[in-house]
Design a protein around this motif. Structure first.
Motif, PDB file in Angstrom:
ATOM      1  N   ASN A   1      25.603 -10.165  51.693  1.00  0.00           N
ATOM      2  CA  ASN A   1      24.840  -8.990  52.126  1.00  0.00           C
ATOM      3  C   ASN A   1      25.737  -7.889  52.680  1.00  0.00           C
ATOM      4  OD1 ASN A   1      22.398 -10.075  51.362  1.00  0.00           O
ATOM      5  ND2 ASN A   1      21.965 -10.959  53.364  1.00  0.00           N
TER       6      ASN A   1
ATOM      7  N   PHE B   1      20.462  -8.222  64.060  1.00  0.00           N
ATOM      8  CA  PHE B   1      21.480  -8.950  63.308  1.00  0.00           C
ATOM      9  C   PHE B   1      22.571  -9.420  64.249  1.00  0.00           C
ATOM     10  CE2 PHE B   1      25.610  -9.181  61.279  1.00  0.00           C
ATOM     11  CZ  PHE B   1      25.344 -10.036  60.210  1.00  0.00           C
TER      12      PHE B   1
ATOM     13  N   GLN C   1      26.680  -5.501  57.191  1.00  0.00           N
ATOM     14  CA  GLN C   1      25.954  -6.699  56.782  1.00  0.00           C
ATOM     15  C   GLN C   1      24.485  -6.620  57.190  1.00  0.00           C
ATOM     16  OE1 GLN C   1      26.195 -11.578  57.024  1.00  0.00           O
ATOM     17  NE2 GLN C   1      28.019 -10.379  57.473  1.00  0.00           N
TER      18      GLN C   1
ATOM     19  N   VAL D   1      18.440 -12.108  62.170  1.00  0.00           N
ATOM     20  CA  VAL D   1      19.256 -12.610  61.067  1.00  0.00           C
ATOM     21  C   VAL D   1      20.603 -13.034  61.635  1.00  0.00           C
ATOM     22  CG1 VAL D   1      20.464 -12.041  58.922  1.00  0.00           C
ATOM     23  CG2 VAL D   1      18.138 -11.195  59.310  1.00  0.00           C
TER      24      VAL D   1
ATOM     25  N   SER E   1      21.061  -6.970  54.912  1.00  0.00           N
ATOM     26  CA  SER E   1      20.145  -8.067  55.232  1.00  0.00           C
ATOM     27  C   SER E   1      18.728  -7.588  55.532  1.00  0.00           C
ATOM     28  CB  SER E   1      20.663  -8.836  56.462  1.00  0.00           C
ATOM     29  OG  SER E   1      21.980  -9.297  56.284  1.00  0.00           O
TER      30      SER E   1
ATOM     31  N   GLY F   1      21.651 -15.432  57.395  1.00  0.00           N
ATOM     32  CA  GLY F   1      22.112 -14.339  56.551  1.00  0.00           C
ATOM     33  C   GLY F   1      23.075 -14.844  55.494  1.00  0.00           C
ATOM     34  N   ASP F   2      23.400 -13.990  54.570  1.00  0.00           N
ATOM     35  CA  ASP F   2      24.332 -14.314  53.488  1.00  0.00           C
ATOM     36  C   ASP F   2      25.479 -13.316  53.569  1.00  0.00           C
ATOM     37  OD1 ASP F   2      25.694 -14.624  51.062  1.00  0.00           O
ATOM     38  OD2 ASP F   2      23.858 -15.166  49.982  1.00  0.00           O
TER      39      ASP F   2
ATOM     40  N   GLY G   1      24.204 -14.033  60.668  1.00  0.00           N
ATOM     41  CA  GLY G   1      25.145 -13.948  59.570  1.00  0.00           C
ATOM     42  C   GLY G   1      26.549 -14.318  60.002  1.00  0.00           C
TER      43      GLY G   1
END
Length: 224
Positions: free
Chosen positions: A206, A113, A101, A183, A105, A202-203, A185
């Motif tokens: 990703n 992250f 991920q 980020v 991202s 985050g999405d 997530g």
């Protein structure tokens, strides 16, 4: 014609799959007893009707040289010795799920992250070079970071205390890792109505972007 890539995102609550060039995502429930063999059988069932040339698998456990080096804390057994490539029948890349991920991202510079979910996933990407991390199991307060910011912690402590712990976790880990940006997530990111300083949401999509990027020569070299 470009090769079709099947991306598999293994989480503590669901296993999700998506094929490159397709918008459809398929999934099934996982859980603390899910074995590697059950995951693979489930994925092959999900992929019925899909044709793929390569596979990317993100697993919530440390991975080195395309191989898990420990059994996942929040899943069943059999992940370390499992032959992923033989089972899927095509070239297969295995990475930590937070790494996958994180790669999806990344927007340049030095990025930390943090994935909030069944546990706390973490990875650092510095100028395109990926550094897998296991920050969730470091000591924090009376236990570990993961014990205070996971899904279980949200259920146990309530949103207000959980959010405070998330903000403190991000502050401490960012101070240690010195990223340009953070980020956040994982599924837990959706439970934050506001974000810590210098961070963005985050999405989970990703993870699939990262899985596709694993076959991009630029990213392959960064993981070697």
């Amino acid at each position: 014609m470009a090769d079709s890539i099947l991306v598999v995102d293994v989480g503590g609550s669901h296993v999700k799959a998506r094929l490159s060039g397709e918008d459809e995502k398929r999934r099934f429930k996982s859980g603390p007893d899910l074995t590697a063999n059950e995951m693979a059988e489930g994925v092959l069932g999900l992929a019925d009707g899909w044709s793929f040339d390569r596979v990317s698998v993100g697993i919530p456990t440390p991975v080195r040289a395309n191989k898990p080096i420990a059994e996942p804390v929040n899943l069943g057994t059999g992940w370390v010795d499992f032959d992923y490539e033989e089972t899927f029948g095509v070239p297969t890349r295995v990475v930590n799920d937070a790494v996958m991920q994180a790669i999806g991202s990344y927007e340049g510079g030095r990025m930390l992250f943090l994935g909030l979910g069944t546990g706390l996933g973490s990875a650092l990407i510095a100028d395109g070079v990926v550094e897998p991390l296991e920050l969730g199991h470091l000591p924090f307060r009376k236990k570990t970071f993961e014990d205070y910011v996971s899904d279980r912690a949200l259920d146990r402590f309530g949103k207000k205390k959980w959010k405070k712990a998330v903000f403190e976790t991000v502050e401490r880990l960012a101070a240690a890792m010195e990223p340009d940006y953070v980020v956040i997530g994982g599924g837990g990111a959706d439970d934050l109505d506001e974000l810590p300083p210098n961070s963005r949401r985050g999405d989970n999509e990703n993870a699939f972007v990262g899985g596709f990027r694993l076959w991009d020569p630029a990213w392959v070299s960064s993981l070697s």
